[in-house]
Design an enzyme around this catalytic site. Structure first.
Site, mmCIF file in Angstrom:
data_model
loop_
_atom_site.group_PDB
_atom_site.id
_atom_site.type_symbol
_atom_site.label_atom_id
_atom_site.label_comp_id
_atom_site.label_asym_id
_atom_site.label_seq_id
_atom_site.Cartn_x
_atom_site.Cartn_y
_atom_site.Cartn_z
ATOM 1 N N HIS A 152 2.821 -27.043 132.601
ATOM 2 C CA HIS A 152 4.417 -26.611 132.915
ATOM 3 C C HIS A 152 4.630 -25.383 133.812
ATOM 4 O O HIS A 152 3.650 -24.328 133.444
ATOM 5 C CB HIS A 152 4.944 -26.675 131.775
ATOM 6 C CG HIS A 152 6.522 -26.610 131.559
ATOM 7 N ND1 HIS A 152 7.297 -25.512 132.073
ATOM 8 C CD2 HIS A 152 7.526 -27.316 131.453
ATOM 9 C CE1 HIS A 152 8.699 -25.654 131.709
ATOM 10 N NE2 HIS A 152 8.885 -26.948 131.733
ATOM 11 N N ASP A 229 -0.207 -24.188 125.016
ATOM 12 C CA ASP A 229 1.273 -24.328 124.909
ATOM 13 C C ASP A 229 1.348 -25.599 123.976
ATOM 14 O O ASP A 229 0.995 -26.750 124.548
ATOM 15 C CB ASP A 229 1.400 -24.506 126.411
ATOM 16 C CG ASP A 229 2.878 -25.100 126.588
ATOM 17 O OD1 ASP A 229 3.647 -25.147 125.622
ATOM 18 O OD2 ASP A 229 3.359 -25.131 127.748
ATOM 19 N N GLN A 232 5.207 -29.405 123.602
ATOM 20 C CA GLN A 232 5.023 -30.903 123.476
ATOM 21 C C GLN A 232 4.347 -31.305 122.402
ATOM 22 O O GLN A 232 4.453 -32.647 121.805
ATOM 23 C CB GLN A 232 4.791 -31.634 124.630
ATOM 24 C CG GLN A 232 5.518 -31.333 125.835
ATOM 25 C CD GLN A 232 6.910 -31.874 125.942
ATOM 26 O OE1 GLN A 232 7.096 -32.774 125.158
ATOM 27 N NE2 GLN A 232 7.752 -31.418 126.508
ATOM 28 N N LYS A 255 12.766 -28.619 120.957
ATOM 29 C CA LYS A 255 12.150 -29.814 121.100
ATOM 30 C C LYS A 255 11.449 -30.299 119.838
ATOM 31 O O LYS A 255 10.750 -31.532 119.809
ATOM 32 C CB LYS A 255 10.651 -29.524 121.921
ATOM 33 C CG LYS A 255 11.036 -29.118 123.466
ATOM 34 C CD LYS A 255 10.089 -29.100 124.280
ATOM 35 C CE LYS A 255 10.157 -28.343 125.631
ATOM 36 N NZ LYS A 255 10.872 -29.032 126.522
ATOM 37 N N CYS A 393 8.989 -29.550 136.261
ATOM 38 C CA CYS A 393 8.443 -28.107 136.099
ATOM 39 C C CYS A 393 6.991 -28.232 135.916
ATOM 40 O O CYS A 393 6.465 -27.498 135.409
ATOM 41 C CB CYS A 393 9.118 -27.301 134.985
ATOM 42 S SG CYS A 393 10.699 -27.053 134.987
HETATM 43 N N1 PMP Z 1 5.576 -26.110 127.977
HETATM 44 C C1 PMP Z 1 5.730 -27.576 128.367
HETATM 45 C C2 PMP Z 1 4.683 -28.487 128.212
HETATM 46 C C3 PMP Z 1 7.101 -28.067 128.277
HETATM 47 O O1 PMP Z 1 7.317 -29.302 128.167
HETATM 48 C C4 PMP Z 1 8.034 -26.996 128.221
HETATM 49 C C5 PMP Z 1 9.562 -27.472 128.215
HETATM 50 N N2 PMP Z 1 9.923 -28.312 129.291
HETATM 51 C C6 PMP Z 1 8.072 -25.645 128.175
HETATM 52 C C7 PMP Z 1 6.648 -25.395 128.021
HETATM 53 C C8 PMP Z 1 9.076 -24.526 128.097
HETATM 54 O O2 PMP Z 1 9.724 -24.863 126.954
HETATM 55 P P1 PMP Z 1 10.947 -23.894 126.796
HETATM 56 O O3 PMP Z 1 11.891 -24.325 127.952
HETATM 57 O O4 PMP Z 1 11.661 -24.399 125.524
HETATM 58 O O5 PMP Z 1 10.741 -22.519 126.789
#
Ligand code: PMP
Length: 434
Positions: A152, A229, A232, A255, A393
Site C-alpha cells: 500500500h 504492515d 489487513q 479496519k 493505493c
Molecule cells: N496498509 C494496508 C495494507 C492497507 O490496506 C491500508 C488501508 N487501506 C493501510 C496500510 C493504511 O491504513 P490507514 O489508512 O488506516 O492508516
C-alpha cells in the site's frame, strides 16, 4: 524412559481425539449466529436505491457493531476528560479506560508488555513514525530499505521520504503474476547495506497472505529489522508478535470494527528506546526547559498531545467484540465467503481475478474485459452493492499487472452467501448492459 501405549489403547485415544475435534468444529459453527451478528451492525440493515445494502468494501473500512457505538457514546455521556495527570474523577476514569484498551491491544497481538503498544491515528501514522524515528537512528547515507511490490502507498512513501532525507535507497522485492511475493529473491536482494524490510502481512488488493515469519527469519539471520504492515491482517488472523519475532507491527482500528482515527504501533523495546520521538508536545516529555528537554518513557514518548481518547476507549470494545467471536471463527467464515465468491466469479466470461494464491484473505480483485472498473463499480452501487474501484493505493502493483485499477470486493464475517448471490446476479446484469 517413555512408556509406550499398547496399539489397541493408541487407537482408542486417537478415536477420542477425533471425536473431540469434530465436536469442537460443530460447536464453533453452532456458536456463530449470523442473524444475531447482523443485528449488532445497525448500518447493514438498510436499503440503498431501494435495494438491500450489500457492503463488500470491508478492506477499505469495516462497519461498527452497536457495542462499539455504545462505548463511544458512554465515553462522551459518562466519563469524558483529558487523560493522564488526572486530578479529578472524570479524567481518572477516562485514563483507566484508555489504558485498559492498551492492555487489550497487548493481549490481542500477544505483545510482551503494554509499553510496546503505541497509540497512533492509524497504520499510516504508525509506519510514518517508524520510517522517521528508526530512520533518524539507524539509517545512514547509502543504506538500503527493502519494500515489496505489493505494498500500500502508506508502506512505500514514508520510506521514500526518509530515503530522500538520509540519501538512502529503496530496493523492491517483486511478486509473480499469481500475486506471490518472491521471497526466495530476498537472499540476493539483501546486501551489507540493507537495514530494514517493510512488508505487508496481507495485500489489500490481492488478498495474498505473505509468509512474514519466513521473511523475518531470513532478515534476522542477516541482522536486518522488519516492519510488518498488519492493517489487513489483524482483523482476520490471530497475530502473535512474539511468535513472529517481528520488530515493528502496524495496524488500524477502523479496519477491525473499531473507530476511525485510531491505530497501533507495536515495536521491540530495545529499538523503540533507541529511536527519537516522532512528534513533540504534551505528554511525550519528562521535563522541559529552554536549556533542553528530556523525554517520557515508553509508550508516552511517542504519544504527543491529546490523543483520540474516546476512539481508543471504544477500540477496546471492538477488540472485545472480535475476541468474543474468535479470530479462528472469523477466518474460517471469511474463507467460505471468499471461496464461494471466487468460484462464482470465475464462471463469468472475460473476468480476470488478480491474486490467485492459495493463502488468501477475503479479498477479490477483478476486471471484466472491455468494461472500465469504475463503470462496473458505479453500476453495482445502483444495485445496492458497495465495492471499491481504482488503484487501491497500490500503484506499483497496478503497474506490475499493466492496469489502472480493479473492482475489489472484500468480505467480513457479517456478510452472507445470499449477499454474494445478489452481487453475482447484479454483476451479470451490469455486464449485460455493455
Ligand atoms: N496498509 C494496508 C495494507 C492497507 O490496506 C491500508 C488501508 N487501506 C493501510 C496500510 C493504511 O491504513 P490507514 O489508512 O488506516 O492508516
Amino acid at each position: 524412559m517413555k512408556a509406550e501405549l499398547p496399539a489397541k489403547k493408541k487407537t482408542k485415544v486417537r478415536n477420542i481425539q477425533t471425536i473431540i475435534v469434530i465436536y469442537s468444529i460443530i460447536a464453533l459453527i453452532m456458536s456463530f449466529d449470523i442473524n444475531k451478528i447482523r443485528q449488532d451492525f445497525p448500518i447493514l440493515n438498510q436499503k440503498i436505491y431501494n435495494r438491500p445494502l450489500v457492503y463488500f468494501d470491508n478492506a477499505a473500512t469495516t462497519q461498527r457493531p452497536q457495542q462499539v457505538i455504545d462505548a463511544l457514546n458512554r465515553t462522551y455521556t459518562e466519563y469524558y476528560g483529558n487523560i493522564h495527570r488526572a486530578a479529578h474523577f472524570l479524567a481518572d476514569k477516562a485514563t483507566l479506560a484508555y489504558e485498559d484498551t492498551r492492555e487489550k491491544a497487548r493481549n490481542l497481538i500477544n505483545a510482551e508488555t503494554r509499553e510496546q503498544i503505541i497509540f497512533t491515528k492509524g497504520a499510516t501514522e504508525s509506519i510514518n513514525l517508524v520510517a522517521f524515528s528508526y530512520g533518524e537512528t539507524f539509517i545512514q547515507e547509502g543504506d538500503e530499505i527493502i519494500v515489496s511490490e505489493m505494498e500500500h502507498h502508506s508502506n512505500i512513501v514514508p520510506w521514500q521520504l526518509m530515503a530522500e532525507r538520509k540519501k538512502a535507497r529503496i530496493v523492491m522485492l517483486p511478486i509473480d503474476d499469481t500475486g506471490r511475493l518472491l521471497v526466495e529473491k530476498l537472499d540476493s536482494l539483501i546486501t551489507d547495506r540493507t537495514r530494514i524490510i517493510a512488508v505487508t502481512h496481507i495485500s489489500n488488493v490481492l488478498g495474498t497472505i505473505n509468509p512474514v515469519k519466513l521473511i523475518i527469519e531470513k532478515a534476522h539471520a542477516r541482522g536486518i529489522h522488519v516492519l510488518v504492515d498488519g492493517a489487513q491482517a489483524v482483523p482476520h488472523l490471530k497475530i502473535d508478535v512474539q511468535e513472529l519475532d517481528v520488530d515493528f507491527y502496524a495496524f488500524s482500528a477502523h479496519k477491525m470494527y473499531g473507530p476511525n482515527g485510531v491505530g497501533v504501533l507495536y515495536g521491540k523495546k530495545e529499538l523503540l528506546n533507541k529511536m527519537p520521538p516522532y512528534q513533540g508536545g504534551g505528554e511525550m516529555i519528562s521535563e522541559v526547559s529552554f536549556a533542553g528537554t528530556t523525554y517520557n518513557e515508553l509508550p508516552y514518548k511517542f504519544e504527543a498531545g491529546t490523543p483520540n481518547i474516546s476512539g481508543v476507549i471504544a477500540f477496546g470494545a471492538a477488540i472485545d467484540y472480535l475476541q468474543n467471536i474468535g479470530l479462528e471463527t472469523i477466518a474460517s467464515r471469511e474463507n467460505e465467503l471468499l471461496n464461494y465468491a471466487t468460484s462464482e466469479l470465475l464462471k463469468i466470461n472475460g473476468l480476470r481475478i488478480y491474486g490467485t494464491q492459495q493463502e488468501k484473505s477475503g479479498v477479490v480483485s477483478f476486471n471484466v474485459e472491455g468494461i472500465h472498473f469504475f463503470d462496473l463499480g458505479t453500476m453495482l452501487d445502483k444495485f445496492g452493492i458497495a465495492v471499491r474501484t481504482g488503484h487501491h493505493c497500490a500503484d506499483p502493483l497496478m503497474a506490475h499487472f499493466g492496469i489502472q485499477g480493479t473492482v475489489r470486493a472484500s468480505f467480513a464475517f457479517y456478510n452472507t452467501m445470499e449477499e454474494i448471490d445478489r452481487f453475482i446476479d447484479a454483476l451479470k446484469k451490469v455486464i449485460a448492459m455493455f
